[in-house]
Scaffold this motif. Structure first.
Motif, PDB file in Angstrom:
ATOM      1  N   UNK A 174       0.823  -1.209   0.000  1.00  0.00           N
ATOM      2  CA  UNK A 174       0.000   0.000   0.000  1.00  0.00           C
ATOM      3  C   UNK A 174       0.858   1.260   0.000  1.00  0.00           C
TER       4      UNK A 174
ATOM      5  N   UNK B 186       2.194   1.588  -3.533  1.00  0.00           N
ATOM      6  CA  UNK B 186       1.152   2.104  -4.431  1.00  0.00           C
ATOM      7  C   UNK B 186       0.996   3.617  -4.220  1.00  0.00           C
TER       8      UNK B 186
ATOM      9  N   UNK C 205       3.890   5.389  -5.753  1.00  0.00           N
ATOM     10  CA  UNK C 205       3.814   5.409  -7.221  1.00  0.00           C
ATOM     11  C   UNK C 205       2.777   6.420  -7.695  1.00  0.00           C
ATOM     12  N   UNK C 206       1.793   6.712  -6.853  1.00  0.00           N
ATOM     13  CA  UNK C 206       0.812   7.733  -7.218  1.00  0.00           C
ATOM     14  C   UNK C 206       1.451   9.113  -7.235  1.00  0.00           C
TER      15      UNK C 206
ATOM     16  N   UNK D  70       3.347   9.359 -10.330  1.00  0.00           N
ATOM     17  CA  UNK D  70       2.449   9.529 -11.478  1.00  0.00           C
ATOM     18  C   UNK D  70       2.011  10.981 -11.639  1.00  0.00           C
TER      19      UNK D  70
ATOM     20  N   UNK E  10       2.908   2.485 -14.147  1.00  0.00           N
ATOM     21  CA  UNK E  10       2.703   2.383 -12.701  1.00  0.00           C
ATOM     22  C   UNK E  10       3.601   1.300 -12.114  1.00  0.00           C
TER      23      UNK E  10
ATOM     24  N   UNK F 159      -6.674  -2.008  -1.717  1.00  0.00           N
ATOM     25  CA  UNK F 159      -5.386  -1.909  -2.422  1.00  0.00           C
ATOM     26  C   UNK F 159      -5.614  -1.885  -3.933  1.00  0.00           C
ATOM     27  N   UNK F 160      -6.531  -2.703  -4.398  1.00  0.00           N
ATOM     28  CA  UNK F 160      -6.816  -2.742  -5.838  1.00  0.00           C
ATOM     29  C   UNK F 160      -7.401  -1.418  -6.320  1.00  0.00           C
ATOM     30  N   UNK F 161      -8.264  -0.832  -5.513  1.00  0.00           N
ATOM     31  CA  UNK F 161      -8.825   0.480  -5.869  1.00  0.00           C
ATOM     32  C   UNK F 161      -7.703   1.519  -5.916  1.00  0.00           C
ATOM     33  N   UNK F 162      -6.810   1.475  -4.925  1.00  0.00           N
ATOM     34  CA  UNK F 162      -5.688   2.422  -4.899  1.00  0.00           C
ATOM     35  C   UNK F 162      -4.790   2.228  -6.118  1.00  0.00           C
ATOM     36  N   UNK F 163      -4.530   0.981  -6.463  1.00  0.00           N
ATOM     37  CA  UNK F 163      -3.687   0.706  -7.637  1.00  0.00           C
ATOM     38  C   UNK F 163      -4.353   1.203  -8.913  1.00  0.00           C
ATOM     39  N   UNK F 164      -5.669   1.011  -9.002  1.00  0.00           N
ATOM     40  CA  UNK F 164      -6.377   1.448 -10.210  1.00  0.00           C
ATOM     41  C   UNK F 164      -6.379   2.975 -10.308  1.00  0.00           C
ATOM     42  N   UNK F 165      -6.273   3.647  -9.172  1.00  0.00           N
ATOM     43  CA  UNK F 165      -6.194   5.107  -9.207  1.00  0.00           C
ATOM     44  C   UNK F 165      -4.866   5.559  -9.817  1.00  0.00           C
ATOM     45  N   UNK F 166      -3.797   4.891  -9.469  1.00  0.00           N
ATOM     46  CA  UNK F 166      -2.503   5.230 -10.072  1.00  0.00           C
ATOM     47  C   UNK F 166      -2.569   5.012 -11.585  1.00  0.00           C
ATOM     48  N   UNK F 167      -3.162   3.897 -11.986  1.00  0.00           N
ATOM     49  CA  UNK F 167      -3.302   3.609 -13.418  1.00  0.00           C
ATOM     50  C   UNK F 167      -4.144   4.697 -14.096  1.00  0.00           C
TER      51      UNK F 167
ATOM     52  N   UNK G 293      -9.076  -1.738 -15.278  1.00  0.00           N
ATOM     53  CA  UNK G 293      -7.759  -1.672 -14.634  1.00  0.00           C
ATOM     54  C   UNK G 293      -7.650  -2.700 -13.517  1.00  0.00           C
ATOM     55  N   UNK G 294      -8.667  -2.735 -12.695  1.00  0.00           N
ATOM     56  CA  UNK G 294      -8.634  -3.676 -11.575  1.00  0.00           C
ATOM     57  C   UNK G 294      -8.582  -5.111 -12.098  1.00  0.00           C
TER      58      UNK G 294
ATOM     59  N   UNK H 254      -5.108  -6.001 -13.098  1.00  0.00           N
ATOM     60  CA  UNK H 254      -4.199  -6.247 -11.968  1.00  0.00           C
ATOM     61  C   UNK H 254      -4.547  -7.580 -11.295  1.00  0.00           C
TER      62      UNK H 254
ATOM     63  N   UNK I 132     -11.621   7.115  -8.267  1.00  0.00           N
ATOM     64  CA  UNK I 132     -11.004   6.564  -9.487  1.00  0.00           C
ATOM     65  C   UNK I 132     -11.904   6.857 -10.689  1.00  0.00           C
TER      66      UNK I 132
ATOM     67  N   UNK J   3     -11.556  10.428 -11.803  1.00  0.00           N
ATOM     68  CA  UNK J   3     -10.319  10.688 -12.551  1.00  0.00           C
ATOM     69  C   UNK J   3     -10.452  10.185 -13.988  1.00  0.00           C
TER      70      UNK J   3
END
Lengths: 76, 76, 76, 76, 76, 76
Positions: C52, C55, C58-59, C62, D26, D53-61, E29-30, E33, E60, E63
């Motif tokens: 976390x 992530x 990395x944001x 970005x 990312x 965590x997946x939601x956070x990762x998708x935000x970076x993407x 995206x999700x 991943x 997300x 964005x």
């Protein structure tokens, strides 16, 4: 704490007014979501003394400020 | 720690001043939300040693920097 | 880990240098907020092994990269 | 998992390649911050099964995708 | 739940389709991943009933929507 | 609480309508992800009294507002 957006414009006379308007917009949003001032004031003792909450709040202000700065063509 | 925005401009002479102004804007916002310096200083020992708080703080600076960089037409 | 922004420009020769400069800007911000390298290094074992935190970091990169890419007119 | 950015361009032939490049950027950032693949793989079981965590990762993407879409003039 | 981006365009016929496409991009995206639908469905009971997860997910989408709206020149 | 986007436009007559439309878009997204109003209402007592949730929600509104403000050419 939760004033309505004054006037009907994102244009400010000076750059210094930009951050103030940004904060007002952020507070206005929170007020729209939670109009009960008693609840809002009860929460203040928590978020206003927690660095992570303050950082999160300043992020919202930064996003609103970006919009206001663009609206004002960056006060160039 | 919480100085007011100096001058009345987002324009900086050099790119190096951009990140410094971004940090100043972020601190200014936090100071507006929590003006009590004693509270702010008390929180510093927490957020300044917590990597997640530091990452969050650097995100706010990155957002403010984006605005400043656009204002300066990216110092092209 | 925390180098100063090299040169005085957001312009990079190639797109590959964009993410590297973005990371450098993010680290520079954190270094400005917490200049004590001992504290920063102590935190690394935490954030660099926590997905976390990675992530979140990395944001920030970005967001800095978005600024750099715009500055370089997307290396079109 | 962590490939380098291929070629030296944000330009993609089709819009479908946009999200894929965003994800690659990312992942590249995370790889730069934590180059140890053993650590990264150890974290995958955590973040890839945690919705937050997946939601956070998708935000970076999403943020990387915004940059790529702008670079491609939105594939108009 | 995780459909691929339909067609090969960010352009929508109407503004109403904008938020729907934004949600689809976020889900895509999700899915990239974490491709295992069993894991994704297992997580749904958690994030879809947790207000903070829902707020994060809507961020997300917001964005992605910003990108789509720009691509469509805001449907002016 | 979760109304559909009214009309088919991001254009508002006045700046004051901008934040209201932004909030509506954010709520619309959440409604799309979780259509069960019983679940959504059950969550309200949590997020609407938690300052951190309110700050997070206001961030989503700020992002939607940025899109709407750009669509309206900042009501200049």
């Amino acid at each position: 704490m939760m004033e309505l957006v004054p006037g009907s414009s994102l244009i400010t006379k000076t750059p210094e007014e930009g951050p103030a308007l940004a904060l007002m917009l952020a507070r206005h949003s929170i007020h729209e979501i939670q109009p009960d001032m008693v609840v809002l004031k009860a929460g203040r003792s928590k978020y206003s003394t927690d660095p992570d909450s303050l950082i999160a709040a300043s992020q919202v202000v930064a996003i609103e400020f970006a919009t206001i700065a663009a609206a004002n063509n960056y006060w160039r």
